[in-house]
Design a protein around this motif. Structure first.
Motif, PDB file in Angstrom:
ATOM      1  N   GLN A   1      19.491  -9.493   2.005  1.00  0.00           N
ATOM      2  CA  GLN A   1      19.031  -8.995   3.310  1.00  0.00           C
ATOM      3  C   GLN A   1      19.383  -7.528   3.513  1.00  0.00           C
ATOM      4  O   GLN A   1      18.589  -6.761   4.065  1.00  0.00           O
TER       5      GLN A   1
ATOM      6  N   GLU B   1      16.936  -5.495   1.584  1.00  0.00           N
ATOM      7  CA  GLU B   1      15.649  -5.428   2.282  1.00  0.00           C
ATOM      8  C   GLU B   1      15.701  -4.440   3.442  1.00  0.00           C
ATOM      9  O   GLU B   1      14.753  -3.647   3.637  1.00  0.00           O
ATOM     10  N   ARG B   2      16.780  -4.480   4.207  1.00  0.00           N
ATOM     11  CA  ARG B   2      16.902  -3.530   5.315  1.00  0.00           C
ATOM     12  C   ARG B   2      17.003  -2.089   4.802  1.00  0.00           C
ATOM     13  O   ARG B   2      16.419  -1.163   5.390  1.00  0.00           O
TER      14      ARG B   2
ATOM     15  N   LYS C   1      15.705  -0.979   2.040  1.00  0.00           N
ATOM     16  CA  LYS C   1      14.377  -0.618   1.546  1.00  0.00           C
ATOM     17  C   LYS C   1      13.445  -0.258   2.709  1.00  0.00           C
ATOM     18  O   LYS C   1      12.700   0.735   2.635  1.00  0.00           O
ATOM     19  N   GLU C   2      13.487  -1.062   3.754  1.00  0.00           N
ATOM     20  CA  GLU C   2      12.657  -0.761   4.924  1.00  0.00           C
ATOM     21  C   GLU C   2      13.069   0.560   5.557  1.00  0.00           C
ATOM     22  O   GLU C   2      12.208   1.348   5.997  1.00  0.00           O
ATOM     23  N   ARG C   3      14.384   0.835   5.594  1.00  0.00           N
ATOM     24  CA  ARG C   3      14.834   2.095   6.179  1.00  0.00           C
ATOM     25  C   ARG C   3      14.344   3.289   5.361  1.00  0.00           C
ATOM     26  O   ARG C   3      13.904   4.307   5.922  1.00  0.00           O
ATOM     27  N   LYS C   4      14.383   3.168   4.026  1.00  0.00           N
ATOM     28  CA  LYS C   4      13.902   4.260   3.185  1.00  0.00           C
ATOM     29  C   LYS C   4      12.396   4.468   3.360  1.00  0.00           C
ATOM     30  O   LYS C   4      11.911   5.611   3.384  1.00  0.00           O
ATOM     31  N   GLU C   5      11.657   3.362   3.451  1.00  0.00           N
ATOM     32  CA  GLU C   5      10.206   3.499   3.659  1.00  0.00           C
ATOM     33  C   GLU C   5       9.909   4.189   4.980  1.00  0.00           C
ATOM     34  O   GLU C   5       9.003   5.053   5.066  1.00  0.00           O
ATOM     35  N   LYS C   6      10.661   3.826   6.017  1.00  0.00           N
ATOM     36  CA  LYS C   6      10.452   4.487   7.311  1.00  0.00           C
ATOM     37  C   LYS C   6      10.790   5.975   7.227  1.00  0.00           C
ATOM     38  O   LYS C   6      10.082   6.813   7.798  1.00  0.00           O
TER      39      LYS C   6
END
Length: 377
Positions: free
Chosen positions: A341, A344-345, A347-352
């Motif tokens: 988890q 995943e968080r 990864k989402e933060r880097k994408e943002k």
């Protein structure tokens, strides 16, 4: 005249035949008919039959049983001083009754003996040869010699029996003393362990409250060569030599080894689970089961080390419990779930962040183009 002489000669036999009947009647009257209401109440308090047939041993056993329950110093929840006083009075009354019964029995026996002696004195001369307790055969002199030999053998048997009883009594007393000493030592050990646990619990509670944080030298290493006025110089020098050479107690080394081993086992199995997908494929499931079986084998060996550690650790509060395979696997799976988890968080933060960076650069480029267009106009 002949009838009168016959009655006179056999008067002793008549009295001897009537004496046991008289004795039994007197004993029966003393044991049952003469028991008063207060004496029956005393038997009832001691929880004995009120017919008066209990012997001294049964009465003493009943009294000791009641004393353990109701004596003020027994520590039992049923202790009662007033009730114990009644029990003691009842015990004395029953003992007095038994003493009266015994004296009556002895009196009856003495009367029988007296009557028998009187009969022997009044008997004709040849009657004395009919005694010897029925032992032997032949002439009176032969029977007398045989009776003397019988008495010698009987005395020898009684002496041997008495010695045997004395030896058994001495052995029982010695066994009772050994048991009592073992109980005292066990009680002392329990008290010592209880005091140690109490002191250790108090220290741990004080540490949890932070009572030791304001001490001078907090967080600094101890000066191992300070003089201790409560320790003899020899012990101080021995401790100094051991510390200089890196000595550690065996239980501390074993505890450190156990903790390092379980940490390595957890990390190894955690890395294996991290390399697998979520959810796992069929091949990955088989591999996971194999690694779990190997982990269970190593955990069993580690629990044996825990048993050996518990045998040498000086304090019970420092003892360790067995590691559970189920709990360890649950911790590893839960940790893997949290790590996934977190990834995943992240990864989402880097994408943002990348989207924000791209949007910012696009807006900057668009603004620059607009500024140049306005400048050329």
């Amino acid at each position: 005249m002949s009838c009168w002489m016959l009655l006179r000669l056999h008067s002793g036999d008549l009295r001897r035949s009537l004496l046991p009947l008289y004795g039994s009647l007197s004993l029966r009257a003393l044991s049952s008919g003469s028991i008063s209401r207060s004496l029956r109440e005393s038997y009832r308090i001691l929880q004995l039959p009120d017919d008066g047939d209990s012997n001294a041993a049964e009465v003493k056993e009943a009294y000791l049983h009641m004393a353990k329950l109701y004596h003020p110093d027994s520590g039992a929840p049923t202790a009662d001083a007033a009730l114990f006083s009644q029990i003691e009075e009842a015990y004395r009354a029953v003992l007095a009754h038994l003493a009266r019964q015994k004296s009556a029995s002895q009196y009856t026996q003495s009367m029988e003996d007296e009557e028998e002696d009187q009969i022997k004195r009044n008997a004709p001369q040849h009657r004395q040869y009919l005694s010897f307790e029925g032992i032997g055969s032949g002439t009176p002199s032969q029977r007398e010699r045989q009776y003397r030999q019988f008495r010698v053998e009987r005395a020898t048997d009684q002496v041997l029996e008495y010695r045997q009883k004395e030896m058994e009594k001495a052995a029982a007393d010695e066994g009772a003393m050994v048991t009592r000493d073992a109980r005292l030592r066990s009680k002392q050990i329990k008290i010592t362990q209880a005091v140690e646990r109490l002191v250790e619990d108090l220290i741990q509670e004080s540490m949890a409250r932070g009572d030791f944080q304001n001490l001078s030298g907090t967080g600094k290493p101890l000066n191992k060569f300070d003089h201790n006025p409560y320790m003899d110089p020899m012990t101080h020098n021995l401790n100094r030599i051991l510390i200089d050479n890196g000595y550690q107690p065996e239980w501390i080394v074993a505890q450190k080894e156990i903790r390092e081993t379980i940490a390595k086992m957890r990390m190894s199995l955690q890395e294996v689970r991290a390399r697998m997908g979520e959810p796992m494929r069929h091949s990955e499931t088989l591999q996971w089961k194999e690694h779990c079986a190997a982990f269970a084998n190593e955990l069993g060996k580690l629990n044996k080390k825990v048993d050996n550690f518990n045998l040498i650790v000086p304090l019970m509060s420092r003892q360790m419990v067995h590691y559970s395979l189920k709990r360890e696997l649950e911790k590893i799976l839960e940790t893997d779930k949290l790590l996934r988890q977190e990834k995943e968080r992240e990864k989402e933060r880097k994408e943002k962040e990348q989207m924000e960076t791209a949007r910012t650069s696009q807006n900057t480029r668009q603004g620059l183009i607009t500024w140049m267009q306005n400048l050329l106009k």
